[in-house]
Design a protein around this motif. Structure first.
Motif, PDB file in Angstrom:
ATOM      1  N   ASP A   1      -4.405   6.826   1.890  1.00  0.00           N
ATOM      2  CA  ASP A   1      -4.947   6.255   0.962  1.00  0.00           C
ATOM      3  C   ASP A   1      -6.100   6.291   0.904  1.00  0.00           C
ATOM      4  O   ASP A   1      -7.493   5.546   0.188  1.00  0.00           O
ATOM      5  CB  ASP A   1      -4.229   4.549   0.837  1.00  0.00           C
ATOM      6  CG  ASP A   1      -2.690   4.472   0.459  1.00  0.00           C
ATOM      7  OD1 ASP A   1      -2.542   5.371   0.166  1.00  0.00           O
ATOM      8  OD2 ASP A   1      -2.242   3.630   1.106  1.00  0.00           O
TER       9      ASP A   1
ATOM     10  N   VAL B   1      -8.110   0.126  -1.939  1.00  0.00           N
ATOM     11  CA  VAL B   1      -7.181   0.774  -0.922  1.00  0.00           C
ATOM     12  C   VAL B   1      -6.268  -0.385  -1.321  1.00  0.00           C
ATOM     13  O   VAL B   1      -5.052  -0.493  -1.435  1.00  0.00           O
ATOM     14  CB  VAL B   1      -7.027   1.397   0.439  1.00  0.00           C
ATOM     15  CG1 VAL B   1      -7.875   2.969   0.754  1.00  0.00           C
ATOM     16  CG2 VAL B   1      -7.386   0.304   1.086  1.00  0.00           C
ATOM     17  N   ARG B   2      -7.058  -1.229  -1.328  1.00  0.00           N
ATOM     18  CA  ARG B   2      -6.207  -2.864  -2.153  1.00  0.00           C
ATOM     19  C   ARG B   2      -5.499  -3.094  -0.602  1.00  0.00           C
ATOM     20  O   ARG B   2      -4.871  -2.251   0.019  1.00  0.00           O
ATOM     21  CB  ARG B   2      -6.098  -2.483  -3.431  1.00  0.00           C
ATOM     22  CG  ARG B   2      -6.027  -2.486  -4.512  1.00  0.00           C
ATOM     23  CD  ARG B   2      -5.409  -2.826  -5.250  1.00  0.00           C
ATOM     24  NE  ARG B   2      -3.896  -1.394  -5.800  1.00  0.00           N
ATOM     25  CZ  ARG B   2      -4.578  -0.062  -6.225  1.00  0.00           C
ATOM     26  NH1 ARG B   2      -5.592   0.305  -6.238  1.00  0.00           N
ATOM     27  NH2 ARG B   2      -3.831   0.914  -5.662  1.00  0.00           N
TER      28      ARG B   2
ATOM     29  N   ARG C   1      -5.562  -5.471   1.754  1.00  0.00           N
ATOM     30  CA  ARG C   1      -6.334  -5.439   3.208  1.00  0.00           C
ATOM     31  C   ARG C   1      -7.184  -6.734   3.630  1.00  0.00           C
ATOM     32  O   ARG C   1      -8.137  -7.370   4.456  1.00  0.00           O
ATOM     33  CB  ARG C   1      -7.462  -4.116   3.211  1.00  0.00           C
ATOM     34  CG  ARG C   1      -7.813  -3.998   4.911  1.00  0.00           C
ATOM     35  CD  ARG C   1      -6.722  -3.655   5.335  1.00  0.00           C
ATOM     36  NE  ARG C   1      -6.295  -2.932   7.409  1.00  0.00           N
ATOM     37  CZ  ARG C   1      -6.002  -2.418   7.685  1.00  0.00           C
ATOM     38  NH1 ARG C   1      -5.350  -2.599   7.610  1.00  0.00           N
ATOM     39  NH2 ARG C   1      -6.093  -2.236   8.767  1.00  0.00           N
TER      40      ARG C   1
ATOM     41  N   TYR D   1      -2.273   4.982   5.527  1.00  0.00           N
ATOM     42  CA  TYR D   1      -3.770   3.901   5.261  1.00  0.00           C
ATOM     43  C   TYR D   1      -4.522   5.108   5.135  1.00  0.00           C
ATOM     44  O   TYR D   1      -5.115   4.820   4.336  1.00  0.00           O
ATOM     45  CB  TYR D   1      -3.711   2.868   6.229  1.00  0.00           C
ATOM     46  CG  TYR D   1      -4.798   1.835   5.898  1.00  0.00           C
ATOM     47  CD1 TYR D   1      -4.777   1.548   5.260  1.00  0.00           C
ATOM     48  CD2 TYR D   1      -6.134   1.326   7.231  1.00  0.00           C
ATOM     49  CE1 TYR D   1      -5.838   0.954   4.643  1.00  0.00           C
ATOM     50  CE2 TYR D   1      -6.908   0.892   6.506  1.00  0.00           C
ATOM     51  CZ  TYR D   1      -6.895   0.193   5.096  1.00  0.00           C
ATOM     52  OH  TYR D   1      -8.331  -0.287   4.834  1.00  0.00           O
TER      53      TYR D   1
ATOM     54  N   ARG E   1       1.011  -0.764   0.002  1.00  0.00           N
ATOM     55  CA  ARG E   1       0.051   0.268  -0.113  1.00  0.00           C
ATOM     56  C   ARG E   1       0.641   1.049   0.372  1.00  0.00           C
ATOM     57  O   ARG E   1       0.465   2.327  -0.709  1.00  0.00           O
ATOM     58  CB  ARG E   1      -0.998  -0.164   0.963  1.00  0.00           C
ATOM     59  CG  ARG E   1      -1.886  -0.943   1.509  1.00  0.00           C
ATOM     60  CD  ARG E   1      -2.752  -0.791   2.296  1.00  0.00           C
ATOM     61  NE  ARG E   1      -2.609  -0.346   3.592  1.00  0.00           N
ATOM     62  CZ  ARG E   1      -3.000  -1.366   4.586  1.00  0.00           C
ATOM     63  NH1 ARG E   1      -2.642  -2.319   4.061  1.00  0.00           N
ATOM     64  NH2 ARG E   1      -2.336  -1.408   5.824  1.00  0.00           N
TER      65      ARG E   1
END
Length: 242
Positions: A172, A194-195, A197, A169, A129
């Motif tokens: 994002d 946000v990918r 996760r 995070y 991220r």
């Protein structure tokens, strides 16, 4: 070949630190172990080679300082050190530790006991991220919403020209919402946006992060105008200007 990424592990259990450290080193990371909070904070403030770690693995229970206090102090430091990602190791079955850790600025958490491969997966997700956020091309460098300005290249947020601090995070998450302003997003859609996760199972963590973002950008946290909660669904970033 990309340079080796380096981790700082603040953990008082020497046996666990050695076992996990060896596993992470075999997986391609450099690992520095600090046995207590004092040593860990010192290494962050005065890194031996002048280079900050790429991520801190922080145990909640330390002999000299609570891990939550360590996280708070890291986020209060000056410059780049305040933005180093923190993955917190928490007590199993105690969700409040996780909530408080996220509120203080931790980027992720993992309950003990854990499998080293899950820790590895979470470390890679946080670093991915961070890397994607820093490297992703964007059509416009800055997004402006009234007094709120989001600079995606510099990864900074300001309100009325005053800088506001967010974790990697949280930044994002804010960008994901701002890019979709006016659209109601579920928590799953936000995490997908946000990918990285995919291992997240603690749904309330999104709510904690949203609270931190609101505290940074809203004039009145109890009466937010920018990030609105849609009860039973998720969140929406309001289009209106200040």
């Amino acid at each position: 070949m990309p340079p080796m990424q380096h981790l700082l592990m603040i953990e008082d259990d020497a046996r666990l630190a050695q076992m996990v450290g060896e596993y992470l080193e075999r997986s391609g990371f450099g690992v520095t172990h600090a046995p207590d909070a004092t040593a860990g904070l010192s290494r962050l403030q005065q890194p031996a080679d002048g280079k900050l770690p790429d991520l801190v693995v922080l145990d909640l229970m330390l002999p000299d300082l609570d891990g939550l206090e360590v996280c708070r102090r890291i986020r209060a430091m000056d410059g780049d050190v305040a933005r180093v990602p923190v993955l917190m190791l928490t007590a199993k079955g105690d969700p409040m530790d996780r909530v408080v850790g996220l509120e203080l600025g931790a980027d992720d958490y993992l309950p003990k006991p854990f499998e080293p491969r899950e820790l590895l997966a979470r470390i890679r997700a946080v670093l991915r991220r961070k890397g994607e956020g820093a490297a992703a091309p964007t059509p416009a460098k800055r997004m402006r919403f009234g007094s709120l300005e989001i600079d995606r290249d510099a990864r900074t947020v300001s309100v009325g020209g005053e800088p506001r601090e967010l974790t990697a995070y949280q930044f994002d998450l804010l960008v994901a919402l701002a890019e979709r302003s006016g659209r109601v997003l579920t928590r799953d859609q936000i995490m997908e946006a946000v990918r990285g996760r995919e291992l997240e199972a603690f749904d309330r963590s999104i709510d904690v992060h949203m609270g931190r973002i609101r505290a940074a950008i809203e004039a009145d946290v109890k009466n937010p105008k920018r990030i609105l909660t849609v009860r039973g669904v998720g969140y929406v970033f309001a289009k209106q200007q200040d």
